[in-house]
Design an enzyme around this catalytic site. Structure first.
Site, short mmCIF file in Angstrom:
data_model
loop_
_atom_site.label_atom_id
_atom_site.label_comp_id
_atom_site.label_asym_id
_atom_site.label_seq_id
_atom_site.Cartn_x
_atom_site.Cartn_y
_atom_site.Cartn_z
N CYS A 2 -25.02 -13.77 17.29
CA CYS A 2 -25.95 -14.26 18.31
C CYS A 2 -25.04 -15.15 19.39
CB CYS A 2 -27.25 -14.87 17.64
SG CYS A 2 -27.06 -16.72 17.78
N LYS A 574 -21.14 -7.25 18.86
CA LYS A 574 -19.52 -7.31 19.02
C LYS A 574 -18.81 -8.40 18.10
CE LYS A 574 -16.20 -6.15 22.22
NZ LYS A 574 -15.75 -4.79 21.24
N1 GLU Z 1 -29.84 -17.00 10.74
C1 GLU Z 1 -30.47 -16.86 11.98
C2 GLU Z 1 -31.60 -15.80 12.03
O1 GLU Z 1 -31.57 -14.99 11.29
C3 GLU Z 1 -29.54 -16.89 13.17
C4 GLU Z 1 -28.94 -15.58 13.34
C5 GLU Z 1 -27.71 -15.21 14.46
O2 GLU Z 1 -26.96 -16.07 14.41
O3 GLU Z 1 -28.22 -14.69 15.19
O4 GLU Z 1 -32.38 -15.88 13.04
#
Ligand code: GLU
Length: 579
Positions: A2, A574
């Site tokens: 993310c 990525k």
């Molecule tokens: N663990 C969080 C989620 O599933 C963040 C995931 C991420 O790093 O995009 O929303």
């Protein structure tokens, strides 16, 4: 994975500002996106599944905002699970990159009366911050206390709509602070700040960034002491565009000709790595995905150039059980982003063994570049497509140059390779064959020695880019099992990158063809050996990289034929910064 983003500064139209940054970081995750901004003493939210829309209403003015592109780890791909997440009355908003391993326990211990709006691990963060504020701590102190309670890897950006402050902190997730003329911005990737900030700073692990409209402070989480921020000019090469190409994938495949030409002049960079290899009895090459296959290809050159025992181990398999000789082992990590969690872990194992470390890397200001004793940049430029192409090429060439250095050579001519790449990327046969392959649900790819690494990478590119099940096998293993898969029309790529490989490849091609398979020979095959031939000369020691480029182009066209956007394949991102 993310991407997280934050802005604090002069009041401005925050939705387009944050949305632009999120679009740049979408490669990090594109399950959902979200933006939160201050509208007085509470946050307003815009968030939904899918890619960031091209058009968004632009008139919301605020001085503080956060944004997120998600690669879901906990909780489905839903609007409710999209970040930002907020506390019960919407004063605190949080975006989070990572995994909170003890989220369920923290809910039980501290947040039993809270009704959660999402299934994510991340939502505990705004509630915990609010919990600590209600127990008398300041906003900054509450973020710090909350962070210290979390297990796992996390970058967190929290905004408070009452004090108009943003506090950020990270543990093993990348975070950059940018200085703009009108304020500050925080982002997972410096690319998101490249056009808007004139200076950038890397936020070290376990440090709080405390932002107000007029100040930016960096504070050690444990000592509580303020640290000076090491600003650096925003590097120019950070900008990247698709130019006239329809996708970054195909643009970056074509970029390789230039990457190869540029690397020829940078031969001396590999000297320290070659010297380090010369001082060790045991070399472990490690990486994930394409970098792991680049290591497999590179090992075929390195093993002929040095006396060391060479292992190639996927980073996720490096553990306390991995063969190592302590100080006699050199671990060389291949990585594009320098942030891949599995590779960071592998490097930490190496350091614990007392081994020495090196990296062949694209992002030279990154966690893994900071960990390694010897750093060789691959100088591939920004790679935006989720499908790695030019980074594979450049990693392989860096190993090739290192092998040459170990043999006593002090230059390598890449002009023939550059010309051959240019020629193969013009091949029209490749796109025609891709359309034929695209009609099938699965295929096999065969290769031996260097051709084996190319086959593995070809199968990976086809799977990632088009969701077609492509499986790579060692050519000689075909008759020991995989041959049972062959039935009428099954596409089978047979790759031969040298005359030695060609002998075995022709036998395998005949075996598949006589069982009705659709055989595509890649190399110096005779037309009668196969159903189709992708002609690639196999006369130079770098021929395998020309075969590789042919396979990248094939995978791109299979993706297009199947209607998949290869820049953003489903379920992938990525830079894989979670375990
Ligand atoms: N663990 C969080 C989620 O599933 C963040 C995931 C991420 O790093 O995009 O929303």
């Amino acid at each position: 994975m993310c991407g997280v983003f934050g802005y604090v500064g002069q009041p401005t139209q925050v939705v387009p500002l944050v949305a632009n940054a999120l679009r740049i970081m979408e490669y990090r995750g594109y399950d959902s996106w979200g933006i939160g901004w201050d509208i007085g003493s509470e946050v307003s939210l815009l968030k939904q599944t899918g890619r960031v829309p091209a058009e968004l209403q632009a008139d919301q003015v605020a001085s503080i905002a956060i944004g997120h592109t998600r690669w879901a780890t906990h909780g489905g791909v839903t609007d409710a699970n999209a970040h930002p997440h907020i506390d019960t009355d919407g004063r605190i908003a949080v975006v989070h990159n990572g995994v909170i391993e003890n989220a369920e326990q923290l809910k039980i211990d501290y947040l039993i009366h809270v009704s959660f709006r999402s299934e994510t691990d991340s939502e505990i963060v705004p509630h915990l911050i609010r919990y600590h504020m209600e127990h008398g701590q300041s906003f900054t102190e509450s973020v710090r206390t909350t962070f210290l309670m979390l297990e796992g890897s996390s970058a967190i950006l929290a905004m408070d709509c009452v004090s108009n402050m943003m506090v950020a902190v990270t543990a093993r997730s990348p975070l950059r602070l940018g200085r703009r003329t009108d304020g500050w911005e925080l982002a997972s990737d410096p690319l998101a700040c490249a056009r808007s900030s004139h200076e950038i700073a890397v936020i070290p692990d376990h440090h709080l960034v405390v932002l107000t409209q007029s100040s930016a402070q960096l504070v050690d989480v444990y000592a509580g002491s303020e640290i000076s921020i090491s600003w650096e000019p925003t590097p120019e090469e950070l900008s990247s565009s698709r130019g006239d190409f329809p996708h970054f994938t195909i643009k970056e495949i074509h970029d390789q000709v230039e990457v190869v030409r540029d690397l020829e002049d940078k031969f001396n960079d590999v000297g320290p790595l070659a010297e380090a290899i010369g001082h060790h009895k045991h070399i472990i090459l490690t990486g994930c995905g394409s970098a792991y296959y680049a290591a497999n290809l590179g090992a075929t050159w390195l093993q002929d150039a040095c006396d060391a025992w060479i292992d190639v181990v996927p980073a996720s398999e490096v553990s306390e059980h991995t063969r190592n000789l302590g100080t006699d082992t050199l671990v060389i990590a291949l990585t594009q982003s320098g942030e891949t969690a599995d590779v960071v872990d592998a490097m930490q194992h190496a350091i614990r063994w007392g081994a020495n470390t090196a990296t062949i890397i694209n992002t030279e200001t990154s966690t893994i570049a900071n960990m390694a004793e010897t750093v060789v940049g691959i100088k591939a430029g920004v790679e935006r497509s989720v499908l790695a192409t030019k980074s594979f090429m450049a990693m392989a060439l860096r190993i090739y140059q290192t092998a040459a250095w170990l043999r006593g050579e002090r230059s390598v001519d890449f002009s023939r390779l550059a010309n051959d790449l240019d020629a193969v990327l013009r091949s029209e046969a490749i796109s025609r064959i891709a359309y034929e392959i695209a009609r099938h649900p699965s295929m096999i790819v065969l290769g031996k020695d260097a051709g084996r690494a190319v086959a593995q990478e070809a199968a990976l590119k086809i799977k990632e880019g088009s969701y077609l099940h492509a499986e790579a096998f060692i050519t000689g293993e075909l008759k020991h099992g995989p041959l049972a898969l062959v039935q009428s029309g099954l596409p089978c790529l047979v790759i031969a990158t040298s005359s030695e490989e060609l002998r075995a490849a022709r036998i395998a091609a005949a075996e598949v063809k006589s069982r009705g398979g659709y055989v595509i020979g890649v190399g110096e095959f005779e037309q009668r050996d196969c159903s189709e031939v992708i002609a690639v000369e196999s006369t130079t020691s770098l021929a395998s990289l020309v075969h590789l480029a042919a396979m990248q182009k094939l995978a791109y066209h299979v993706a297009i034929a199947r209607g998949v956007d290869p820049d953003f394949p489903r379920n992938l991102a990525k830079s894989v910064t979670v375990r």
